[in-house]
Design an enzyme around this catalytic site. Structure first.
Site, PDB file in Angstrom:
ATOM      1  N   SER A   7      -2.172  -3.342   2.955  1.00 30.03           N
ATOM      2  CA  SER A   7      -2.114  -4.797   2.660  1.00 30.03           C
ATOM      3  C   SER A   7      -0.996  -5.265   3.618  1.00 30.03           C
ATOM      4  O   SER A   7       0.117  -4.822   3.647  1.00 30.03           O
ATOM      5  CB  SER A   7      -1.129  -4.387   1.398  1.00 30.03           C
ATOM      6  OG  SER A   7      -0.928  -5.991   0.952  1.00 30.03           O
ATOM      7  N   HIS A  32      -6.348  -5.581   4.108  1.00 31.11           N
ATOM      8  CA  HIS A  32      -6.093  -6.249   2.780  1.00 31.11           C
ATOM      9  C   HIS A  32      -5.321  -7.278   2.809  1.00 31.11           C
ATOM     10  O   HIS A  32      -4.171  -7.411   3.270  1.00 31.11           O
ATOM     11  CB  HIS A  32      -5.721  -5.058   1.638  1.00 31.11           C
ATOM     12  CG  HIS A  32      -5.532  -5.507   0.147  1.00 31.11           C
ATOM     13  ND1 HIS A  32      -6.726  -5.403  -0.441  1.00 31.11           N
ATOM     14  CD2 HIS A  32      -4.792  -5.811  -0.547  1.00 31.11           C
ATOM     15  CE1 HIS A  32      -6.490  -5.685  -1.706  1.00 31.11           C
ATOM     16  NE2 HIS A  32      -5.130  -6.266  -1.646  1.00 31.11           N
ATOM     17  N   ASP A  34      -3.780 -10.296   0.520  1.00 33.56           N
ATOM     18  CA  ASP A  34      -3.247 -10.648  -0.867  1.00 33.56           C
ATOM     19  C   ASP A  34      -2.911 -12.093  -0.891  1.00 33.56           C
ATOM     20  O   ASP A  34      -1.979 -12.466  -0.212  1.00 33.56           O
ATOM     21  CB  ASP A  34      -2.032  -9.779  -1.140  1.00 33.56           C
ATOM     22  CG  ASP A  34      -2.201  -8.475  -1.372  1.00 33.56           C
ATOM     23  OD1 ASP A  34      -3.383  -8.032  -2.242  1.00 33.56           O
ATOM     24  OD2 ASP A  34      -1.764  -7.595  -1.011  1.00 33.56           O
ATOM     25  N   MET A  36      -2.068 -15.386  -3.073  1.00 33.05           N
ATOM     26  CA  MET A  36      -1.350 -15.424  -4.304  1.00 33.05           C
ATOM     27  C   MET A  36      -1.179 -16.926  -4.509  1.00 33.05           C
ATOM     28  O   MET A  36      -0.713 -17.613  -3.447  1.00 33.05           O
ATOM     29  CB  MET A  36      -0.012 -14.657  -4.579  1.00 33.05           C
ATOM     30  CG  MET A  36      -0.201 -13.238  -4.266  1.00 33.05           C
ATOM     31  SD  MET A  36       1.478 -12.380  -4.587  1.00 33.05           S
ATOM     32  CE  MET A  36       0.922 -10.687  -4.212  1.00 33.05           C
ATOM     33  N   HIS A  65      -7.953 -10.417  -1.493  1.00 32.30           N
ATOM     34  CA  HIS A  65      -7.861 -10.231  -2.818  1.00 32.30           C
ATOM     35  C   HIS A  65      -7.203 -11.302  -3.413  1.00 32.30           C
ATOM     36  O   HIS A  65      -6.182 -11.554  -3.056  1.00 32.30           O
ATOM     37  CB  HIS A  65      -6.660  -8.839  -2.924  1.00 32.30           C
ATOM     38  CG  HIS A  65      -6.284  -8.660  -4.262  1.00 32.30           C
ATOM     39  ND1 HIS A  65      -5.262  -7.781  -4.636  1.00 32.30           N
ATOM     40  CD2 HIS A  65      -6.890  -9.050  -5.370  1.00 32.30           C
ATOM     41  CE1 HIS A  65      -5.156  -7.897  -5.915  1.00 32.30           C
ATOM     42  NE2 HIS A  65      -6.078  -8.621  -6.354  1.00 32.30           N
ATOM     43  N   MET A  67      -5.623 -13.375  -6.039  1.00 33.12           N
ATOM     44  CA  MET A  67      -4.905 -13.219  -7.308  1.00 33.12           C
ATOM     45  C   MET A  67      -4.419 -15.036  -7.611  1.00 33.12           C
ATOM     46  O   MET A  67      -3.404 -15.413  -7.412  1.00 33.12           O
ATOM     47  CB  MET A  67      -3.613 -12.735  -7.185  1.00 33.12           C
ATOM     48  CG  MET A  67      -3.699 -11.128  -7.207  1.00 33.12           C
ATOM     49  SD  MET A  67      -2.660 -10.099  -6.307  1.00 33.12           S
ATOM     50  CE  MET A  67      -2.766 -10.384  -4.605  1.00 33.12           C
ATOM     51  N   MET A 136      -6.472  -2.375 -10.454  1.00 34.80           N
ATOM     52  CA  MET A 136      -4.803  -2.486 -10.356  1.00 34.80           C
ATOM     53  C   MET A 136      -4.038  -1.550 -11.010  1.00 34.80           C
ATOM     54  O   MET A 136      -4.278  -1.092 -11.897  1.00 34.80           O
ATOM     55  CB  MET A 136      -4.358  -3.761 -10.820  1.00 34.80           C
ATOM     56  CG  MET A 136      -5.077  -4.945 -10.079  1.00 34.80           C
ATOM     57  SD  MET A 136      -4.461  -5.227  -8.337  1.00 34.80           S
ATOM     58  CE  MET A 136      -2.670  -5.171  -8.009  1.00 34.80           C
ATOM     59  N   GLY A 143       4.796  -6.527  -3.891  1.00 35.82           N
ATOM     60  CA  GLY A 143       4.696  -5.184  -3.124  1.00 35.82           C
ATOM     61  C   GLY A 143       5.915  -4.369  -3.661  1.00 35.82           C
ATOM     62  O   GLY A 143       6.791  -4.701  -4.238  1.00 35.82           O
ATOM     63  N   GLY A 144       5.715  -3.154  -3.514  1.00 41.20           N
ATOM     64  CA  GLY A 144       6.647  -2.236  -3.329  1.00 41.20           C
ATOM     65  C   GLY A 144       6.937  -1.621  -5.109  1.00 41.20           C
ATOM     66  O   GLY A 144       7.945  -1.041  -5.404  1.00 41.20           O
ATOM     67  N   ASP A 174      -5.081  -0.584  -6.098  1.00 35.62           N
ATOM     68  CA  ASP A 174      -4.110  -1.128  -5.265  1.00 35.62           C
ATOM     69  C   ASP A 174      -2.481  -1.297  -6.414  1.00 35.62           C
ATOM     70  O   ASP A 174      -2.597  -1.714  -7.295  1.00 35.62           O
ATOM     71  CB  ASP A 174      -4.727  -2.529  -5.124  1.00 35.62           C
ATOM     72  CG  ASP A 174      -3.669  -3.582  -4.448  1.00 35.62           C
ATOM     73  OD1 ASP A 174      -2.676  -2.935  -3.912  1.00 35.62           O
ATOM     74  OD2 ASP A 174      -4.225  -4.678  -4.445  1.00 35.62           O
ATOM     75  N   GLY A 176       1.479   0.548  -5.493  1.00 39.18           N
ATOM     76  CA  GLY A 176       2.264   2.060  -5.646  1.00 39.18           C
ATOM     77  C   GLY A 176       1.695   3.097  -4.855  1.00 39.18           C
ATOM     78  O   GLY A 176       1.955   4.142  -5.332  1.00 39.18           O
ATOM     79  N   GLY A 196       0.687  -1.051   1.117  1.00 39.74           N
ATOM     80  CA  GLY A 196       1.621  -1.952   1.834  1.00 39.74           C
ATOM     81  C   GLY A 196       2.541  -1.199   2.086  1.00 39.74           C
ATOM     82  O   GLY A 196       2.722  -1.037   3.369  1.00 39.74           O
ATOM     83  N   SER A 197       3.474  -1.340   1.425  1.00 43.26           N
ATOM     84  CA  SER A 197       4.789  -0.748   1.861  1.00 43.26           C
ATOM     85  C   SER A 197       4.852   0.688   2.332  1.00 43.26           C
ATOM     86  O   SER A 197       5.633   0.884   3.353  1.00 43.26           O
ATOM     87  CB  SER A 197       5.699  -0.734   0.355  1.00 43.26           C
ATOM     88  OG  SER A 197       5.316  -0.340  -0.721  1.00 43.26           O
TER      89      SER A 197
HETATM   90  C1  DX5 Z   1       0.259  -6.279  -5.313  1.00 44.19           C
HETATM   91  C2  DX5 Z   1      -0.618  -6.777  -4.357  1.00 44.19           C
HETATM   92  C3  DX5 Z   1      -0.901  -5.220  -3.382  1.00 44.19           C
HETATM   93  C4  DX5 Z   1       0.492  -4.894  -2.786  1.00 44.19           C
HETATM   94  C5  DX5 Z   1       0.683  -3.543  -2.569  1.00 44.19           C
HETATM   95  O1  DX5 Z   1       0.045  -7.588  -6.107  1.00 44.19           O
HETATM   96  O2  DX5 Z   1      -2.083  -6.842  -4.621  1.00 44.19           O
HETATM   97  O3  DX5 Z   1      -1.819  -5.276  -2.546  1.00 44.19           O
HETATM   98  O4  DX5 Z   1       0.605  -5.709  -1.570  1.00 44.19           O
HETATM   99  O5  DX5 Z   1       1.754  -3.213  -2.290  1.00 44.19           O
HETATM  100  P1  DX5 Z   1       2.613  -1.711  -2.286  1.00 44.19           P
HETATM  101  O6  DX5 Z   1       1.717  -0.771  -1.783  1.00 44.19           O
HETATM  102  O7  DX5 Z   1       3.603  -1.811  -1.577  1.00 44.19           O
HETATM  103  O8  DX5 Z   1       2.499  -1.249  -3.858  1.00 44.19           O
HETATM  104 ZN    ZN Z   2      -3.798  -6.481  -3.474  1.00 46.21          ZN
END
Ligand code: DX5
Ligand code: ZN
Length: 216
Positions: A7, A32, A34, A36, A65, A67, A136, A143-144, A174, A176, A196-197
């Site tokens: 991500s 990926h 995101d 938002m 993705h 959101m 999810m 993230g994180g 997706d 954690g 992501g992280s």
């Molecule tokens: C959360 C996003 C994820 C997020 C994942 O709303 O959809 O894609 O970036 O980040 P990590 O891997 O750090 O949880």
């Molecule tokens: Zn995502």
């Protein structure tokens, strides 16, 4: 086969082209993205113009993705911008089937995302029409966050339904995802892992991706 979808939410937004090339050359199958809107989730991130710019510098599979509330207003823009897969949240739509058909008609693959509190029942009737379900594993928006382990049971049940009916549907997870949780979600039946992280904070992206893929 397990696919890895880093991500870019955790990337350095001032160098997005480099950040994408870094993960694709490290072996990631998808990028990926995101999106938002500050309404369905609190933050605002990337819109279709950014995706269109990135399309010019990358041939990677763009896994978008959404959101966002009212995703039906965004499909044309993201499809034209170069999205390969468009995933919307079932919580945001009244006419999911119509939206699935529109995304397909625009030449994209279709995913449907479910928040941790949303039941599989909400999408069961659509499984023969779609390419991917995004489970999810955190509440969307940031993230994180910490992986919610009660989602493992949902992944397992979905894998059972997909196998029993021979649906051609990927199961993406997706939120954690790290070395520990990757193993758990793969065992539960997921085959596309967003991270992501974990990937962007790693000093060696190839090694991080390999770790997630093998669940080891
Ligand atoms: C959360 C996003 C994820 C997020 C994942 O709303 O959809 O894609 O970036 O980040 P990590 O891997 O750090 O949880
Ligand atoms: Zn995502």
């Amino acid at each position: 086969m397990i696919k890895i979808a880093p991500s870019i939410l955790s990337a350095d937004f001032s160098h997005l082209a480099d950040e994408i090339n870094k993960i694709t050359s490290a072996g990631a199958e998808y990028v990926h993205i995101d999106v938002m809107d500050g309404s369905f989730v609190p933050n605002i991130t990337i819109g279709s113009p950014v995706v269109a710019s990135l399309r010019k510098v990358s041939k990677a599979v763009f896994d978008v993705h959404l959101m966002v509330d009212h995703p039906e207003t965004q499909i044309a823009a993201f499809a034209e911008a170069g999205a390969d897969i468009i995933t919307f949240h079932i919580e945001t739509v009244k006419h999911a089937h119509r939206l699935v058909e529109e995304i397909k008609a625009r030449g994209c693959k279709v995913g449907i995302a479910l928040n941790p509190g949303t039941s599989l029942f909400s999408i069961e009737e659509l499984l023969s029409d779609i390419d991917m379900v995004l489970i999810m594993t955190v509440d969307p928006g940031f993230g994180g966050q910490k992986f919610i382990s009660s989602t493992l049971d949902k992944i397992e049940r979905l894998r059972g339904i997909v196998e029993d009916n021979a649906f051609d549907v990927d199961i993406e997870v997706d939120g954690g995802i790290n070395a520990n949780t990757a193993k758990l979600v793969i065992e539960a039946g997921a085959n596309v892992l967003v991270a992501g992280s974990f990937i962007y904070s790693a000093t060696n992206a190839s090694a991080a991706i390999a770790t997630l893929r093998t669940g080891l």
